[in-house]
Design an enzyme around this catalytic site. Structure first.
Site, PDB file in Angstrom:
ATOM      1  N   LEU A 104    -113.750 -26.069  -7.758  1.00  0.00           N
ATOM      2  CA  LEU A 104    -115.344 -26.144  -9.509  1.00  0.00           C
ATOM      3  C   LEU A 104    -114.408 -27.369  -9.715  1.00  0.00           C
ATOM      4  O   LEU A 104    -113.234 -27.475 -10.345  1.00  0.00           O
ATOM      5  CB  LEU A 104    -115.109 -24.927  -9.580  1.00  0.00           C
ATOM      6  CG  LEU A 104    -115.829 -24.396  -9.000  1.00  0.00           C
ATOM      7  CD1 LEU A 104    -115.757 -22.652  -9.648  1.00  0.00           C
ATOM      8  CD2 LEU A 104    -116.911 -24.438  -8.973  1.00  0.00           C
ATOM      9  N   ASP A 105    -114.705 -28.113 -10.528  1.00  0.00           N
ATOM     10  CA  ASP A 105    -114.519 -29.571 -11.880  1.00  0.00           C
ATOM     11  C   ASP A 105    -113.597 -28.641 -12.875  1.00  0.00           C
ATOM     12  O   ASP A 105    -114.039 -27.601 -13.427  1.00  0.00           O
ATOM     13  CB  ASP A 105    -115.902 -29.696 -12.833  1.00  0.00           C
ATOM     14  CG  ASP A 105    -116.019 -30.554 -11.289  1.00  0.00           C
ATOM     15  OD1 ASP A 105    -116.035 -31.118 -10.814  1.00  0.00           O
ATOM     16  OD2 ASP A 105    -118.359 -30.902 -11.796  1.00  0.00           O
ATOM     17  N   LYS A 106    -112.539 -28.825 -13.234  1.00  0.00           N
ATOM     18  CA  LYS A 106    -112.143 -28.762 -15.024  1.00  0.00           C
ATOM     19  C   LYS A 106    -112.937 -27.445 -15.586  1.00  0.00           C
ATOM     20  O   LYS A 106    -112.074 -26.646 -16.151  1.00  0.00           O
ATOM     21  CB  LYS A 106    -110.800 -29.019 -15.129  1.00  0.00           C
ATOM     22  CG  LYS A 106    -110.108 -28.556 -15.902  1.00  0.00           C
ATOM     23  CD  LYS A 106    -109.277 -30.135 -16.428  1.00  0.00           C
ATOM     24  CE  LYS A 106    -107.915 -29.183 -17.935  1.00  0.00           C
ATOM     25  NZ  LYS A 106    -107.612 -30.490 -18.163  1.00  0.00           N
ATOM     26  N   LYS A 192    -123.770 -31.310 -11.526  1.00  0.00           N
ATOM     27  CA  LYS A 192    -124.137 -32.271 -11.898  1.00  0.00           C
ATOM     28  C   LYS A 192    -124.808 -33.375 -11.677  1.00  0.00           C
ATOM     29  O   LYS A 192    -125.947 -33.972 -13.245  1.00  0.00           O
ATOM     30  CB  LYS A 192    -122.762 -32.748 -13.061  1.00  0.00           C
ATOM     31  CG  LYS A 192    -122.089 -31.036 -13.200  1.00  0.00           C
ATOM     32  CD  LYS A 192    -120.478 -31.869 -13.876  1.00  0.00           C
ATOM     33  CE  LYS A 192    -120.050 -30.478 -14.208  1.00  0.00           C
ATOM     34  NZ  LYS A 192    -118.420 -30.727 -14.540  1.00  0.00           N
TER      35      LYS A 192
END
Ligand code: URA
Length: 243
Positions: A104-106, A192
């Protein structure tokens, strides 16, 4: 029969092989109730019972946990630049060799599954196995059924065309909307980028489930637990692997 050296088993708990050998020599380790003498002895993980300082040592072949990732934490096992999901686990769990099932992205929150079984992780991520990852995305602008239709067709991005994704508009407003989306692949920033391509930049992203395993609602951000036997069996069944 599942075999493992005694010192290797002890090292999974966070001690070095040398320290493990010293613990054995000091008589602090028993195998089936008898003080162990040889750190290199081969254990049968299915039947041998091991203790260290009088406490049972787990002989599971693999470990699997779920974690509710908070924003700001990296989905990595080691990183000099910040806190990782592994840092959220107790120290004895950090040396087991757990790795994340997809990243997962930060700034993305929600479900991260960590497993010591690399083959299982691979089959849960590989697009070929088509395991759905369900996300909740808060996006800018009014998301519509037309957006959902385009997601279902596969969004063309600059470098590749996304596989069809099932998107549902949960709340639609002029300023922002809340959508659920299920994707079966996980390229960098994919969700996204998909919403971005439709003119709806994502302002918050949360992963709710992986391959039918739902994030336990009782886990606070940063909380974790082992997968239940049911969840484990489900994942091994759908990936056609032996537990
Ligand atoms: N897609 C993204 O864009 N970010 C994530 O963290 C996960 C999926």
């Amino acid at each position: 029969m599942r075999k493992m050296r005694l010192d290797r088993l002890l090292a999974r708990g966070g001690v070095s092989r040398r320290e493990a050998a010293a613990l054995v020599k000091a008589g602090r380790v028993t195998v089936n109730g008898v003080s162990a003498a040889d750190p290199a002895m081969a254990l049968d993980l299915d039947s041998d019972r091991v203790t260290l300082n009088g406490e049972a040592v787990r002989t599971d072949k693999h470990f699997h946990v779920m974690l509710n990732k908070p924003a700001g934490v990296l989905t990595a096992t080691e990183d000099g630049r910040g806190q990782t999901v592994l840092d959220l686990l107790p120290r004895t769990w950090q040396s087991l060799g757990l790795g994340p099932v997809g990243r997962l992205d930060k700034d993305t929150t929600g479900l991260v599954i960590l497993t010591t079984d690399g083959q299982l992780a691979h089959r849960l991520i590989a697009p070929k196995w088509e395991q759905g990852k369900r996300y909740l995305a808060r996006v800018e602008g009014r998301a519509t059924d037309e957006d959902a239709r385009r997601m279902a067709q596969g969004i063309p991005l600059k470098d590749f065309t996304c596989k069809p994704a099932k998107m549902t508009v949960l709340e639609a407003g002029d300023a922002e909307s809340l959508c659920e989306i299920i994707v079966t692949e996980g390229k960098y920033h994919q969700v996204k980028r998909m919403f971005g391509a439709l003119g709806h930049p994502v302002t918050a992203l949360h992963r709710a489930s992986i391959a039918g395993v739902e994030l336990d609602p009782s886990l606070p951000p940063g909380g974790w637990r082992e997968l239940t036997a049911e969840e484990r069996t489900h994942l091994y069944t759908i990936t056609e692997l032996e537990e």
